[in-house]
Design a protein around this motif. Structure first.
Motif, mmCIF file in Angstrom:
data_model
loop_
_atom_site.group_PDB
_atom_site.id
_atom_site.type_symbol
_atom_site.label_atom_id
_atom_site.label_comp_id
_atom_site.label_asym_id
_atom_site.label_seq_id
_atom_site.Cartn_x
_atom_site.Cartn_y
_atom_site.Cartn_z
ATOM 1 N N ASP A 58 5.501 4.652 8.494
ATOM 2 C CA ASP A 58 4.699 4.843 7.280
ATOM 3 C C ASP A 58 4.947 3.768 6.229
ATOM 4 O O ASP A 58 4.004 3.157 5.726
ATOM 5 N N GLU A 59 6.197 3.554 5.886
ATOM 6 C CA GLU A 59 6.507 2.579 4.830
ATOM 7 C C GLU A 59 6.187 1.159 5.273
ATOM 8 O O GLU A 59 5.664 0.361 4.483
ATOM 9 N N VAL A 63 3.927 0.153 7.436
ATOM 10 C CA VAL A 63 2.471 -0.037 7.440
ATOM 11 C C VAL A 63 1.979 -0.241 6.014
ATOM 12 O O VAL A 63 1.181 -1.147 5.736
ATOM 13 N N LEU A 64 2.462 0.574 5.105
ATOM 14 C CA LEU A 64 2.052 0.437 3.703
ATOM 15 C C LEU A 64 2.449 -0.934 3.142
ATOM 16 O O LEU A 64 1.653 -1.595 2.478
ATOM 17 N N ARG A 65 3.664 -1.379 3.423
ATOM 18 C CA ARG A 65 4.122 -2.702 2.960
ATOM 19 C C ARG A 65 3.245 -3.801 3.559
ATOM 20 O O ARG A 65 2.886 -4.763 2.875
ATOM 21 N N LEU A 66 2.899 -3.676 4.832
ATOM 22 C CA LEU A 66 2.059 -4.679 5.486
ATOM 23 C C LEU A 66 0.682 -4.752 4.830
ATOM 24 O O LEU A 66 0.186 -5.843 4.536
ATOM 25 N N VAL A 67 0.095 -3.608 4.567
ATOM 26 C CA VAL A 67 -1.212 -3.579 3.904
ATOM 27 C C VAL A 67 -1.104 -4.223 2.522
ATOM 28 O O VAL A 67 -1.944 -5.045 2.146
ATOM 29 N N GLU A 68 -0.082 -3.870 1.771
ATOM 30 C CA GLU A 68 0.103 -4.446 0.432
ATOM 31 C C GLU A 68 0.324 -5.958 0.501
ATOM 32 O O GLU A 68 -0.233 -6.706 -0.306
ATOM 33 N N ASP A 69 1.121 -6.409 1.473
ATOM 34 C CA ASP A 69 1.344 -7.845 1.636
ATOM 35 C C ASP A 69 0.044 -8.562 1.983
ATOM 36 O O ASP A 69 -0.243 -9.642 1.452
ATOM 37 N N MET A 70 -0.732 -8.000 2.871
ATOM 38 C CA MET A 70 -2.013 -8.604 3.252
ATOM 39 C C MET A 70 -2.945 -8.698 2.046
ATOM 40 O O MET A 70 -3.605 -9.721 1.841
ATOM 41 N N LEU A 71 -2.974 -7.638 1.251
ATOM 42 C CA LEU A 71 -3.811 -7.645 0.048
ATOM 43 C C LEU A 71 -3.340 -8.713 -0.939
ATOM 44 O O LEU A 71 -4.159 -9.409 -1.547
ATOM 45 N N ALA A 72 -2.030 -8.836 -1.104
ATOM 46 C CA ALA A 72 -1.485 -9.829 -2.039
ATOM 47 C C ALA A 72 -1.813 -11.250 -1.582
ATOM 48 O O ALA A 72 -2.213 -12.093 -2.399
ATOM 49 N N GLN A 117 0.788 2.514 -14.302
ATOM 50 C CA GLN A 117 1.738 2.393 -13.193
ATOM 51 C C GLN A 117 2.279 0.969 -13.095
ATOM 52 O O GLN A 117 1.577 0.013 -13.387
ATOM 53 N N ASP A 118 3.522 0.855 -12.648
ATOM 54 C CA ASP A 118 4.123 -0.471 -12.438
ATOM 55 C C ASP A 118 3.423 -1.223 -11.304
ATOM 56 O O ASP A 118 3.252 -2.429 -11.381
ATOM 57 N N ASN A 119 3.062 -0.498 -10.258
ATOM 58 C CA ASN A 119 2.405 -1.105 -9.101
ATOM 59 C C ASN A 119 1.168 -0.274 -8.764
ATOM 60 O O ASN A 119 1.216 0.595 -7.893
ATOM 61 N N PRO A 120 0.053 -0.511 -9.452
ATOM 62 C CA PRO A 120 -1.125 0.330 -9.258
ATOM 63 C C PRO A 120 -1.684 0.295 -7.840
ATOM 64 O O PRO A 120 -2.173 1.309 -7.354
ATOM 65 N N ILE A 121 -1.583 -0.842 -7.155
ATOM 66 C CA ILE A 121 -2.086 -0.914 -5.779
ATOM 67 C C ILE A 121 -1.279 0.025 -4.885
ATOM 68 O O ILE A 121 -1.841 0.766 -4.074
ATOM 69 N N ASP A 122 0.029 0.021 -5.038
ATOM 70 C CA ASP A 122 0.884 0.899 -4.235
ATOM 71 C C ASP A 122 0.543 2.363 -4.495
ATOM 72 O O ASP A 122 0.402 3.146 -3.553
ATOM 73 N N VAL A 123 0.384 2.732 -5.755
ATOM 74 C CA VAL A 123 0.041 4.117 -6.108
ATOM 75 C C VAL A 123 -1.315 4.487 -5.507
ATOM 76 O O VAL A 123 -1.484 5.560 -4.923
ATOM 77 N N ALA A 124 -2.289 3.584 -5.620
ATOM 78 C CA ALA A 124 -3.629 3.857 -5.094
ATOM 79 C C ALA A 124 -3.600 4.004 -3.576
ATOM 80 O O ALA A 124 -4.240 4.911 -3.016
ATOM 81 N N LEU A 125 -2.856 3.133 -2.890
ATOM 82 C CA LEU A 125 -2.777 3.222 -1.428
ATOM 83 C C LEU A 125 -2.080 4.503 -0.981
ATOM 84 O O LEU A 125 -2.514 5.150 -0.027
ATOM 85 N N ARG A 126 -1.020 4.875 -1.661
ATOM 86 C CA ARG A 126 -0.322 6.117 -1.302
ATOM 87 C C ARG A 126 -1.234 7.329 -1.534
ATOM 88 O O ARG A 126 -1.243 8.263 -0.729
#
Length: 194
Positions: free
Chosen positions: A171-172, A174-183, A75-84
């Protein structure tokens, strides 16, 4: 074994749809198209069927988690795929049924005692898979397991609240926020030792 499969599938559906307390032997058997006698030929008690159902829920979820995790490298963005995936899994009827069983186990010592080793093995296998595939390799080893549980429970809680208060418009974000926090967390090498 076909009878057991019908009973387990009916129990998952019933618990996920009407809740643990309303999932009676009659409810299960009605959904399975079987008599109570057929159920009691397979299981001594309703509790035995519930425990077997929990085992099956854990097994199905583990297959789903493992299959998804094994393909993250492509995947191009494995964290995004895993979170979804994690969010979607927490919204599934399987997870709703499991949450209901967990809630019942809080006040049912026998159910809690019988579920504990099954749940322990389930979570241990998920964490081992995460370690093996290296999804959280950018994070210090000491935070990988807690990080998984944090994310799991964020989406689990979201799925519970969603039954009463739906905000798909968030939804989107929240997902972006989680990904940003992880990054940000990964970029700073994790939190300092306490």
């Amino acid at each position: 074994m076909a009878t057991v499969a019908k009973l387990v599938d009916a129990t998952i559906a019933a618990i996920g749809e009407v809740g643990y307390q309303r999932t009676t032997v009659q409810e299960i058997c009605g959904r399975a198209g079987l008599s109570a006698g057929a159920m009691f030929r397979q299981f001594d008690t309703r509790l035995d069927l519930i425990v077997r159902t929990a085992e099956e829920v854990f097994a199905r979820q583990l297959v789903g988690y493992t299959a998804t995790m094994e393909h993250l490298g492509a995947q191009d963005n494995p964290i995004d795929v895993a979170l979804r995936f994690l969010r979607g899994a927490q919204r599934s009827n399987l997870s709703h049924a499991l949450r209901e069983i967990y809630l019942a186990a809080r006040s049912d010592a026998e159910l809690r005692e019988r579920l504990a080793p099954i749940a322990e093995n389930y979570y241990r296998e998920i964490v081992a898979t995460l370690e093996r595939i290296g999804l959280l390799a950018d994070y210090p080893a000491r935070v990988r397991e807690p990080l998984f549980f944090l994310l799991l429970h964020v989406f689990s809680g979201e799925a519970v609240v969603r039954g009463v208060y739906q905000r798909p418009d968030l939804d989107e974000s929240v997902l972006r926020l989680v990904e940003d926090m992880l990054a940000v967390y990964a970029a700073h090498g994790g939190a300092p030792e306490v």
